[in-house]
Scaffold this active site. Structure first.
Site, PDB file in Angstrom:
ATOM      1  N   PHE A  39       0.867  -1.166   0.000  1.00 45.32           N
ATOM      2  CA  PHE A  39       0.000   0.000   0.000  1.00 45.32           C
ATOM      3  C   PHE A  39       0.910   1.224   0.000  1.00 45.32           C
ATOM      4  O   PHE A  39       2.068   1.148   0.439  1.00 45.32           O
ATOM      5  CB  PHE A  39      -0.893   0.009   1.244  1.00 45.32           C
ATOM      6  CG  PHE A  39      -2.318  -0.360   0.975  1.00 45.32           C
ATOM      7  CD1 PHE A  39      -2.655  -1.264   0.004  1.00 45.32           C
ATOM      8  CD2 PHE A  39      -3.349   0.202   1.714  1.00 45.32           C
ATOM      9  CE1 PHE A  39      -3.972  -1.617  -0.247  1.00 45.32           C
ATOM     10  CE2 PHE A  39      -4.666  -0.135   1.491  1.00 45.32           C
ATOM     11  CZ  PHE A  39      -4.984  -1.049   0.505  1.00 45.32           C
ATOM     12  N   HIS A  74     -10.430  11.773  -0.476  1.00 45.84           N
ATOM     13  CA  HIS A  74      -9.948  10.855  -1.501  1.00 45.84           C
ATOM     14  C   HIS A  74      -9.975  11.588  -2.841  1.00 45.84           C
ATOM     15  O   HIS A  74     -10.894  12.345  -3.118  1.00 45.84           O
ATOM     16  CB  HIS A  74     -10.870   9.639  -1.526  1.00 45.84           C
ATOM     17  CG  HIS A  74     -10.350   8.482  -2.313  1.00 45.84           C
ATOM     18  ND1 HIS A  74     -10.335   8.473  -3.692  1.00 45.84           N
ATOM     19  CD2 HIS A  74      -9.849   7.284  -1.928  1.00 45.84           C
ATOM     20  CE1 HIS A  74      -9.846   7.322  -4.113  1.00 45.84           C
ATOM     21  NE2 HIS A  74      -9.542   6.585  -3.063  1.00 45.84           N
ATOM     22  N   HIS A  93     -13.581  11.166   2.713  1.00 49.94           N
ATOM     23  CA  HIS A  93     -13.406   9.716   2.777  1.00 49.94           C
ATOM     24  C   HIS A  93     -13.212   9.153   4.182  1.00 49.94           C
ATOM     25  O   HIS A  93     -13.679   8.052   4.471  1.00 49.94           O
ATOM     26  CB  HIS A  93     -12.211   9.336   1.909  1.00 49.94           C
ATOM     27  CG  HIS A  93     -11.967   7.868   1.794  1.00 49.94           C
ATOM     28  ND1 HIS A  93     -12.965   6.964   1.457  1.00 49.94           N
ATOM     29  CD2 HIS A  93     -10.837   7.131   1.969  1.00 49.94           C
ATOM     30  CE1 HIS A  93     -12.456   5.740   1.423  1.00 49.94           C
ATOM     31  NE2 HIS A  93     -11.178   5.813   1.737  1.00 49.94           N
ATOM     32  N   ARG A 132      -2.050  10.697  -1.807  1.00 46.41           N
ATOM     33  CA  ARG A 132      -3.488  10.968  -1.891  1.00 46.41           C
ATOM     34  C   ARG A 132      -3.797  12.449  -1.688  1.00 46.41           C
ATOM     35  O   ARG A 132      -4.578  13.032  -2.448  1.00 46.41           O
ATOM     36  CB  ARG A 132      -4.229  10.133  -0.851  1.00 46.41           C
ATOM     37  CG  ARG A 132      -5.719  10.388  -0.832  1.00 46.41           C
ATOM     38  CD  ARG A 132      -6.407   9.524   0.203  1.00 46.41           C
ATOM     39  NE  ARG A 132      -6.398   8.127  -0.179  1.00 46.41           N
ATOM     40  CZ  ARG A 132      -6.896   7.167   0.587  1.00 46.41           C
ATOM     41  NH1 ARG A 132      -7.395   7.445   1.752  1.00 46.41           N
ATOM     42  NH2 ARG A 132      -6.878   5.920   0.179  1.00 46.41           N
ATOM     43  N   GLN A 158      -9.752  13.185   5.648  1.00 43.54           N
ATOM     44  CA  GLN A 158      -9.062  12.746   4.447  1.00 43.54           C
ATOM     45  C   GLN A 158      -9.999  12.817   3.242  1.00 43.54           C
ATOM     46  O   GLN A 158     -11.075  12.217   3.256  1.00 43.54           O
ATOM     47  CB  GLN A 158      -8.555  11.320   4.636  1.00 43.54           C
ATOM     48  CG  GLN A 158      -7.666  10.845   3.507  1.00 43.54           C
ATOM     49  CD  GLN A 158      -7.031   9.509   3.825  1.00 43.54           C
ATOM     50  OE1 GLN A 158      -7.715   8.499   3.918  1.00 43.54           O
ATOM     51  NE2 GLN A 158      -5.717   9.501   4.001  1.00 43.54           N
ATOM     52  N   GLU A 205      -8.515   3.833  -5.949  1.00 43.89           N
ATOM     53  CA  GLU A 205      -7.213   4.275  -6.438  1.00 43.89           C
ATOM     54  C   GLU A 205      -6.486   3.181  -7.202  1.00 43.89           C
ATOM     55  O   GLU A 205      -5.463   3.437  -7.843  1.00 43.89           O
ATOM     56  CB  GLU A 205      -6.358   4.770  -5.261  1.00 43.89           C
ATOM     57  CG  GLU A 205      -6.646   6.224  -4.965  1.00 43.89           C
ATOM     58  CD  GLU A 205      -6.061   6.683  -3.642  1.00 43.89           C
ATOM     59  OE1 GLU A 205      -5.722   7.875  -3.551  1.00 43.89           O
ATOM     60  OE2 GLU A 205      -5.972   5.897  -2.702  1.00 43.89           O
TER      61      GLU A 205
END
Length: 581
Positions: A124, A238, A351, A286, A236, A255
């Site tokens: 990730f 996205h 998000h 991001r 956050q 993503e």
């Protein structure tokens, strides 16, 4: 059909509010400790927000990269959070995640495995090593269904709305609420309560949350009961959510599309990431990609639905169907659009809530004795930017701790006050909002979401944030006139008003935090304060004093020197081959 005024009484050792991964894991832990447990949730047991988590769950197993360590996982998490994560909570997360994931696997979670039977792990974004376990692109659903099977013997009330926590003399003794279908009101007496009711990302115009979830109601419950909320401004965004149709605007466009080679273009046909991060392009971080998309849109280079264009059509259709089957079906179902031939219009979407209820790292205890909290409703782990894959790990690790701590408190409690007057007052407050009016909750919810998107969205400034406060106060006044008329078809309009009231309160707390954080750090972009301010490397807390919101700050403890040094040594990682969701 008027809502019934009769009150049912139910008593348990441990009450869990929220039926997602954190809530179910807490319930399992409390039941394993010998307690009588009840779970309440607005949705069905297997339909909590957890099902939308796609990419994976983090744990240092060393399957692919034996050199990985919990110390490196700590360093990656702390750095990605821009130094605002609580070191104690992060250390607990990274130390306990391996056993928690192995436990899920033992319970039947269908994680992908290598030919030798070991759990597979993939990259990730912002991870030094491969440490993310996964079940295809539906890991959250796999985890929740596993927990649901494990908790089958634990009673659960679905379609139940909690209106407030019951407490007296600084101690929580349960919760009050009503059945969304029948309207029956219930006072649930509990020796201990676990709050696992999710975040507040539905406050924004575009959100990856579904309707009527993540409205901030869990945070509002805690705040009104005397608990502190921290860092609500750290949300956050996205980079890619769907732009239309209206009912699904904000739905996540994974993503993985960019990870598989998707390219971003503006309405002029320009591949604009070359102007924001020419080396990493669409595989940048991001927060940077989200800011780039937002800038293109607000500069007038967006498409007809207020987005930019994500194009994967240069790939062979067979590859798209193999690697991105959910996305192919999602656009075909909602827009009749074939992503193998036509670009997708996308825009940033709210998000994940990094802030929330302040809890003790070891026990997850809140400021209200007998109340514990876990999952996205809490603050502490993620700082100013969440490391992909840590959210599911957080629900399992701290859900288990919350259940264990709640059970221990319930077992040791010798006396408990349950004043009838507190229950009567909760009943009266609920009754007081059921009346005819000239306003409706749904349009006001939309107006609040528009206001938060425009004034407290991807990029903020002081003037806009102060306008947001004025707008929130005006909407709060209008909310006093909302029409609530329960019928034989259910009591959804009552729930919508209560969601609205909670959202207004939490929105105001969020804006106050955003005003106080006069810097740009991680997900928090202040155009009037574009630089990171080391003096603000602290948590900003909101509390309620005589019905007024107050903002304060608290210095965070420093991580152990060897962990701080490790975090400082992390380079900017090559994103090739890494998912960042």
């Amino acid at each position: 059909m008027p809502i019934t005024t009769d009150i049912q009484i139910h008593a348990v050792n441990v009450l869990v509010i929220g039926s997602g991964a954190a809530g179910l894991r807490a319930a399992i832990a409390a039941a394993d400790a010998g307690c009588e447990v009840l779970v309440v949730g607005k949705r069905a047991r297997t339909d909590a927000h957890t099902v939308l988590a796609a990419g994976g769950i983090n744990a240092v197993l060393g399957t692919r990269d034996p050199e990985d360590s919990w110390q490196q996982h700590f360093a990656d998490t702390f750095k990605e959070g821009y130094g605002l994560g609580d070191p104690a909570m992060i250390e607990i997360l990274v130390r306990e995640a391996p056993d928690a994931v192995r436990e899920l696997a033992d319970w039947g979670a269908p994680f992908s495995r290598l030919p030798d039977g070991r759990l597979d792990q993939r990259f990730f974004g912002a991870h030094t090593y491969r440490r993310t376990c996964f079940a295809g692109d539906w890991t959250g659903r796999a985890v929740l269904e596993t927990l649901a099977r494990r908790s089958e013997g634990i009673p659960m009330r679905e379609s139940f709305y909690v209106t407030e926590l019951l407490h007296a003399d600084g101690e929580c003794f349960g919760a009050f609420g009503f059945d969304l279908d029948t309207g029956v009101r219930t006072a649930i007496y509990a020796d201990a309560v676990v709050l696992a009711a999710g975040g507040h990302t539905r406050l924004w115009r575009r959100s990856s949350s579904r309707r009527d979830e993540n409205t901030g109601d869990g945070m509002s419950l805690a705040l009104l009961a005397g608990c502190r909320l921290a860092d609500l401004e750290l949300v956050q965004f996205h980079p890619s959510g769907m732009t239309h149709p209206e009912e699904i605007a904000g739905t996540l466009v994974t993503e993985a599309v960019r990870g598989e080679g998707g390219r971003l273009y503006n309405a002029l046909g320009e591949r604009f990431m070359s102007g924001y991060d020419p080396e990493r392009m669409e595989l940048s971080t991001r927060d940077r990609v989200a800011l780039a998309c937002y800038t293109e849109i607000t500069s007038g280079r967006g498409g007809p639905n207020g987005g930019v264009f994500l194009d994967i059509s240069h790939l062979d259709k067979a590859v798209i169907l193999e690697r991105l089957p959910r996305m192919y079906r999602q656009f075909l179902d909602h827009q009749l659009l074939d992503i193998s031939t036509t670009p997708m219009e996308v825009a940033p979407t709210a998000h994940y809530s990094m802030g929330g209820v302040v809890v003790d790292a070891e026990t997850t205890a809140t400021d209200l004795t007998g109340l514990y909290a876990a999952g996205e409703v809490t603050a502490g782990v993620h700082g100013a930017n969440r490391l992909g894959g840590n959210s599911l790990a957080e629900t399992i690790v701290f859900g288990r701790r919350a259940g264990q701590a709640a059970a221990a408190w319930a077992r040791d409690r010798t006396t408990i006050k349950r004043p009838a007057a507190v229950v009567a007052a909760a009943n009266e407050r609920l009754a007081s909002v059921i009346k005819r009016g000239d306003e409706f909750a749904r349009p006001l919810q939309r107006d609040l979401r528009d206001l938060m998107w425009e004034r407290c969205g991807v990029v903020r400034d002081e003037d806009g944030l102060k306008q947001a406060l004025i707008g929130i106060d005006a909407l709060t006044d209008r909310a006093q006139q909302v029409d609530v008329s329960p019928t034989a078809e259910g009591h959804a309009d009552l729930a919508h008003l209560l969601d609205l009231q909670a959202s207004l309160l939490v929105a105001k707390a969020t804006v106050l935090g955003a005003i106080a954080r006069r810097e740009t750090r991680g997900c928090h972009n202040r155009s009037d304060y574009p630089e990171l301010d080391e003096a603000l490397a602290k948590t900003l807390e909101v509390s309620m004093d005589d019905r007024e919101l107050r903002v304060g700050s608290r210095a965070l403890p420093e991580p152990a020197p060897e962990l701080a040094r490790l975090a400082a040594l992390i380079p900017d990682l090559d994103p090739t081959g890494r998912l960042t969701e």
